[in-house]
Scaffold this motif. Sequence first.
Motif, PDB file in Angstrom:
ATOM      1  N   LYS A  17     -30.225 -11.677  43.459  1.00 10.48           N
ATOM      2  CA  LYS A  17     -28.989 -11.433  44.210  1.00 10.48           C
ATOM      3  C   LYS A  17     -27.828 -11.193  43.245  1.00 10.48           C
ATOM      4  O   LYS A  17     -27.026 -10.272  43.444  1.00 10.48           O
ATOM      5  CB  LYS A  17     -28.696 -12.625  45.117  1.00 10.48           C
ATOM      6  CG  LYS A  17     -27.401 -12.504  45.875  1.00 10.48           C
ATOM      7  CD  LYS A  17     -27.136 -13.750  46.691  1.00 10.48           C
ATOM      8  CE  LYS A  17     -25.772 -13.690  47.331  1.00 10.48           C
ATOM      9  NZ  LYS A  17     -25.452 -14.923  48.054  1.00 10.48           N
ATOM     10  N   LEU A  74     -34.805 -15.846  43.552  1.00  8.35           N
ATOM     11  CA  LEU A  74     -34.064 -15.018  44.487  1.00  8.35           C
ATOM     12  C   LEU A  74     -32.570 -15.003  44.180  1.00  8.35           C
ATOM     13  O   LEU A  74     -31.913 -13.970  44.315  1.00  8.35           O
ATOM     14  CB  LEU A  74     -34.332 -15.514  45.913  1.00  8.35           C
ATOM     15  CG  LEU A  74     -34.045 -14.573  47.062  1.00  8.35           C
ATOM     16  CD1 LEU A  74     -34.686 -13.221  46.843  1.00  8.35           C
ATOM     17  CD2 LEU A  74     -34.514 -15.170  48.368  1.00  8.35           C
ATOM     18  N   ALA A  75     -32.028 -16.111  43.724  1.00  5.17           N
ATOM     19  CA  ALA A  75     -30.600 -16.177  43.399  1.00  5.17           C
ATOM     20  C   ALA A  75     -30.262 -15.265  42.219  1.00  5.17           C
ATOM     21  O   ALA A  75     -29.205 -14.623  42.200  1.00  5.17           O
ATOM     22  CB  ALA A  75     -30.202 -17.621  43.076  1.00  5.17           C
ATOM     23  N   GLU A  77     -30.689 -11.654  51.253  1.00  5.27           N
ATOM     24  CA  GLU A  77     -29.999 -11.829  49.964  1.00  5.27           C
ATOM     25  C   GLU A  77     -29.426 -10.504  49.473  1.00  5.27           C
ATOM     26  O   GLU A  77     -28.329 -10.462  48.920  1.00  5.27           O
ATOM     27  CB  GLU A  77     -30.956 -12.405  48.919  1.00  5.27           C
ATOM     28  CG  GLU A  77     -31.372 -13.843  49.193  1.00  5.27           C
ATOM     29  CD  GLU A  77     -30.197 -14.818  49.164  1.00  5.27           C
ATOM     30  OE1 GLU A  77     -29.344 -14.706  48.260  1.00  5.27           O
ATOM     31  OE2 GLU A  77     -30.134 -15.680  50.055  1.00  5.27           O
TER      32      GLU A  77
END
Length: 145
Positions: free
Chosen positions: A94, A90-91, A128
């Motif tokens: 983002k 997920l990072a 996010e």
Amino acid sequence: MMYMSGFGSPIKKKLKAEINVVPLIDVMLVLLIVFMIAAPMMNQGIKVELPKAAADPVETKEDEPITVSIKKDGTFYIGVGGDPEKPRPLAEIKSLVSKILAEKPNTPVFVQGDKSVEYGAVVALMGELKMAGAPSVGLITEPTR
């Protein structure tokens, strides 16, 4: 030649060689109204307004929307910035989205999730994307039959 009282001599009318456009205008106005009503109904999905943020640019195709997908097992995929079949954390999603939106802030962002994915995973992804600077997020759905 005799004429009966009350009846005058027969008058011949000359034919007009003109096109009557009034029925054409009526048909065009009806079509305009039909398309004005039907056009908003053609959009599928739900739009969510989110705040903007700044980041470094990333190369993408012109007018290509960003589509982030979630599979049944909760893995995330993004259609830009490399292999679209490779699961991404997920990072990283983002970071990629914020870089693209810094260069092209009007790029549409869509979320495509499996129908059995947990609601919390979709909410986390949308959070996010909000922090990445997406001005709005659309949810991709299948039309019902």
